[in-house]
Design a protein around this motif. Structure first.
Motif, PDB file in Angstrom:
ATOM      1  N   THR A   1      17.207  28.244  30.779  1.00  0.00           N
ATOM      2  CA  THR A   1      17.971  28.200  32.017  1.00  0.00           C
ATOM      3  C   THR A   1      19.427  28.509  31.719  1.00  0.00           C
ATOM      4  O   THR A   1      19.982  28.031  30.728  1.00  0.00           O
TER       5      THR A   1
ATOM      6  N   TYR B   1      23.003  27.958  33.606  1.00  0.00           N
ATOM      7  CA  TYR B   1      23.573  27.148  34.676  1.00  0.00           C
ATOM      8  C   TYR B   1      24.762  27.882  35.285  1.00  0.00           C
ATOM      9  O   TYR B   1      25.736  28.170  34.598  1.00  0.00           O
TER      10      TYR B   1
ATOM     11  N   VAL C   1      27.350  23.942  38.561  1.00  0.00           N
ATOM     12  CA  VAL C   1      26.886  22.587  38.264  1.00  0.00           C
ATOM     13  C   VAL C   1      27.916  21.607  38.833  1.00  0.00           C
ATOM     14  O   VAL C   1      28.918  21.299  38.188  1.00  0.00           O
TER      15      VAL C   1
ATOM     16  N   ARG D   1      23.285  22.868  43.352  1.00  0.00           N
ATOM     17  CA  ARG D   1      23.274  23.187  41.920  1.00  0.00           C
ATOM     18  C   ARG D   1      22.553  24.522  41.768  1.00  0.00           C
ATOM     19  O   ARG D   1      21.418  24.675  42.236  1.00  0.00           O
TER      20      ARG D   1
ATOM     21  N   SER E   1      21.144  27.775  39.355  1.00  0.00           N
ATOM     22  CA  SER E   1      20.758  28.172  37.999  1.00  0.00           C
ATOM     23  C   SER E   1      19.813  29.363  38.042  1.00  0.00           C
ATOM     24  O   SER E   1      19.257  29.698  39.086  1.00  0.00           O
TER      25      SER E   1
END
Length: 197
Positions: free
Chosen positions: A120, A122, A125, A189, A191
């Motif tokens: 993953t 990010y 965040v 969030r 990702s």
């Protein structure tokens, strides 16, 4: 006396320091979350609290140039990790999808079958976002293991939580069970997740 560590589960961590690319990825993720009707329907049927293109779009690098650039960078990182693992294999990107998790969302523990490396990147965040938790793959065989005392080293823990930041890339062998802990932040969030074969 000698104590040796056997059967390590390596976790590759790298940083994407290209702020423009991260901003562009964030815009694309938000656009896809609005425009991908099939993905929205899948998320609703599966009670996914947010949006993922996991089951709807399999052509992100062809669809959007920023994902094509990202795919090249991810392949470079996966091959560097494979070299560290002493593999006689050059991993190839097999699938890539985006995730937009609303506050309150989480992702149950799982593995990524039919792949050799997973990971993953990010993108956004927010404060309070859930950590990613990795589980010792030997845990099912350790039914009678006593609890550990105090604050032990990572390699002795049954679970390790990592709090990623914007631009953090994590890569692991696909058999490593992991979960996303509940997201207690106030913003989404974002990702990008992927598998290599």
């Amino acid at each position: 006396m000698t104590t040796r560590l056997l059967f390590a589960s390596p976790l590759y961590q790298q940083r994407l320091d290209d702020s423009d690319m991260l901003d562009e990825l964030a815009r694309s993720i938000r656009y896809l979350a609005e425009a991908d009707g099939a993905g929205q329907q899948w998320c609703e049927e599966k009670d996914y609290y947010g949006y993922t293109s996991y089951a709807s779009l399999d052509d992100l690098p062809q669809r959007d140039p920023v994902f094509a650039d990202l795919a090249k960078w991810l392949t470079k990182q996966a091959r560097a990790f494979a070299k560290e693992l002493a593999w006689d294999h050059k991993p190839k990107l097999d699938s890539i999808w985006v995730n937009l998790m609303h506050p309150g969302a989480h992702h149950a523990a799982h593995i990524h079958p039919h792949s050799v490396l997973s990971g993953t990147l990010y993108v956004d965040v927010p404060d309070g976002a859930g950590t990613i938790r990795f589980e010792d793959p030997r845990l099912p065989m350790m039914m009678a293991a006593p609890l550990r005392e105090g604050d032990v080293s990572e390699h002795l823990r049954t679970h390790v939580d990592i709090a990623p930041e914007r631009g953090t890339l994590l890569l692991w062998e696909s058999f490593l069970r992991h979960e996303v802990r509940p997201h207690h932040g106030e913003e989404d969030r974002l990702s990008v997740s992927f598998n290599f074969a």
